[in-house]
Design an enzyme around this catalytic site. Structure first.
Site, PDB file in Angstrom:
ATOM      1  N   SER A  60      -9.214   2.729   8.350  1.00  0.00           N
ATOM      2  CA  SER A  60      -8.317   1.362   9.906  1.00  0.00           C
ATOM      3  C   SER A  60      -7.906   0.041   9.809  1.00  0.00           C
ATOM      4  O   SER A  60      -6.975  -0.392  10.361  1.00  0.00           O
ATOM      5  CB  SER A  60     -10.172   0.567  10.207  1.00  0.00           C
TER       6      SER A  60
ATOM      7  N   LYS B 206       0.800  -1.640  -0.084  1.00  0.00           N
ATOM      8  CA  LYS B 206      -0.064  -0.490   0.134  1.00  0.00           C
ATOM      9  C   LYS B 206       0.639   1.202  -0.082  1.00  0.00           C
ATOM     10  O   LYS B 206       0.445   2.262  -0.461  1.00  0.00           O
ATOM     11  CB  LYS B 206      -1.027   0.059   0.888  1.00  0.00           C
TER      12      LYS B 206
END
Lengths: 313, 313
Positions: free
Chosen positions: B77, B52
């Site tokens: 989250s 990511k």
């Protein structure tokens, strides 16, 4: 007594076609935590999951053709039995592996899956030894010791040889010390191929026979073996101790909690599955930070064979 | 609509100084089990433990200097919040990370350790979105979506670009599919840089929105998210779906037990710590062996952020 540079070099070339050239990984996070520059030689990626394949290969390759025909035998409840079975299979040699009746079924199956012929002995060392001797007598097979055999010792050291090729400027190489094969072999290659590279053993306090042996100058034994590092419970032998005495700088002892914490760091930060024994050198670096501050430190991650259902964290 | 070859190539060059060039590992044992030739791109070794970081970097780098001064914001989250915080830190940009009050303290601490400014919202998506909008309004920060942003999508695909450089002859690349950023980005690079390389998505049956979206031709959503692969619970978006529709061959769905079994194989046989989402592509290869028989198959191991105290085996 001490094998020559040519002899150890030949061993490295001899086993190379049969092993993985394992990568050397680094971690900024662990460098920050330790204050050193760490280079991890990933023998957990080695065939059968540990460096032991190297010594087994070299020892079998050094046998005569006649000896190879009669096969090899060892007794082991751990990685060396699997290593000898797989090395023998790769070289077209029969391997008899004597395992105690107390050995877990999964380990017996692993040896069989590599083509090893398993002989079950009683649970005691005496029973294992007499079963091995019987196979030597009846089959003419050659007995190979997991750590106290010069060709095994040299073979185990080839991991350090590769590490020193990839990172020629290391100030230190650390290995765990159990039977002394890996530490002795590493010391040989560091002596011949490491420029000013010191070799340090890392050992649990609970089985600190190598530390005490270096202090007293003779082989000391462990009277208890209450450590999570189950590969390190054995004692040094008369073949590897002279090398260790001559060529190893020092032995650092660590507590059980330090081993578990170091293991967790390697799993969480490096995303590597390693067995507890493999974490002992990192635990030693973290315990003795001053010795390694800003130094280039090689660490042999000796293996990754661990029961995932029985993790200490 | 579809980014050009030059555009994606520039993104790969742009992020390269800020990411690890992760290794591509192989396993004879998993090749034997699958009947395919598998090449694992180890994004579990990537900074902050997942791919990511790549998309976050590219998205920030594409902002104007004025936008960079005002900072970036996302709500997350999971991994993208950490990725954006770390990418922003590396690029000298402020990052506001909106996290639900239900987020585990350890994840909030991780974002803070990367320098992210954490804003706690209520537990609902609406609350997170309104908190993010408030930061955009008050700080002038730019909102970056974790998967439905073209610069994020392109950035995530750079893992496949590196994989295709290391293994130019791949027949397939598989990625897990959650929000569609990784799969969409991978499809872009395979289209431009893979010679005849097909891209396949792998998805849990429990959250098979991508499979159903490709069937129906419009974005379908998940009404429940009962999967161990917690990175894959989100739905596709209008930026990545057109790419996926055009350039992805098919989506393979797998059962939860297949994900756990594949994850265990990667841990035990490859000695790699991977999160459940990372195991979904291997589970897909093992489920549909005929499709991949004797083929060269690249697999993106998307990440390794897993709670070691809560393993499924």
């Amino acid at each position: 007594m001490i094998p020559s540079k040519q002899l150890v070099r030949e061993a490295a070339d001899r086993i190379a076609p049969f092993v993985h050239r394992t990568p050397v990984l680094t971690s900024h996070l662990l460098d920050d935590i330790s204050g050193a520059h760490l280079y991890f030689k990933c023998e957990n990626f080695q065939k059968m999951g540990a460096f032991k394949m190297r010594g087994a290969l070299n020892a079998i390759q050094q046998l005569s053709e006649e000896q190879k025909k009669a096969g090899v035998v060892t007794h082991s409840s751990g990685n060396f039995g699997q290593a000898l079975a797989l090395a023998a299979k790769n070289l077209g040699v029969k391997a008899y592996i004597v395992m105690p009746s107390s050995a877990p079924a999964v380990k017996i199956e692993a040896v069989k899956s590599y083509g090893g012929m398993v002989k079950i002995s009683g649970p005691t060392l005496e029973s294992r030894e007499s079963e091995s001797a019987k196979i030597v007598r009846e089959k003419g097979a050659t007995f190979l010791h997991p750590s106290n055999d010069m060709n095994v010792i040299i073979g185990q050291g080839t991991a350090a040889y590769e590490l020193l090729q990839d990172q020629p400027g290391l100030d230190f190489v650390l290995t765990p010390v159990g039977g002394g094969g890996l530490l002795g072999g590493t010391a040989l290659y560091a002596h011949y191929y490491g420029s000013e590279c010191k070799v340090v053993g890392a050992e649990p306090y609970e089985v600190d026979d190598a530390y005490r042996s270096l202090k007293s100058g003779k082989i000391e034994i462990n009277t208890s073996t209450n450590t999570i590092a189950d590969g390190l419970k054995t004692n040094l032998g008369d073949k590897n101790f002279p090398i260790i005495k001559k060529m190893v700088s020092n032995i650092i002892r660590v507590e059980e909690e330090e081993i578990i914490a170091a293991m967790q760091l390697i799993w969480e930060r490096m995303k590597l599955v390693v067995e507890p024994s493999s974490a002992v050198p990192l635990a030693a670096v973290l315990r003795e930070k001053e010795q390694f501050n800003d130094k280039k430190v090689g660490i042999i991650l000796s293996g990754g064979n661990v029961d995932l259902t029985k993790l200490p964290f």
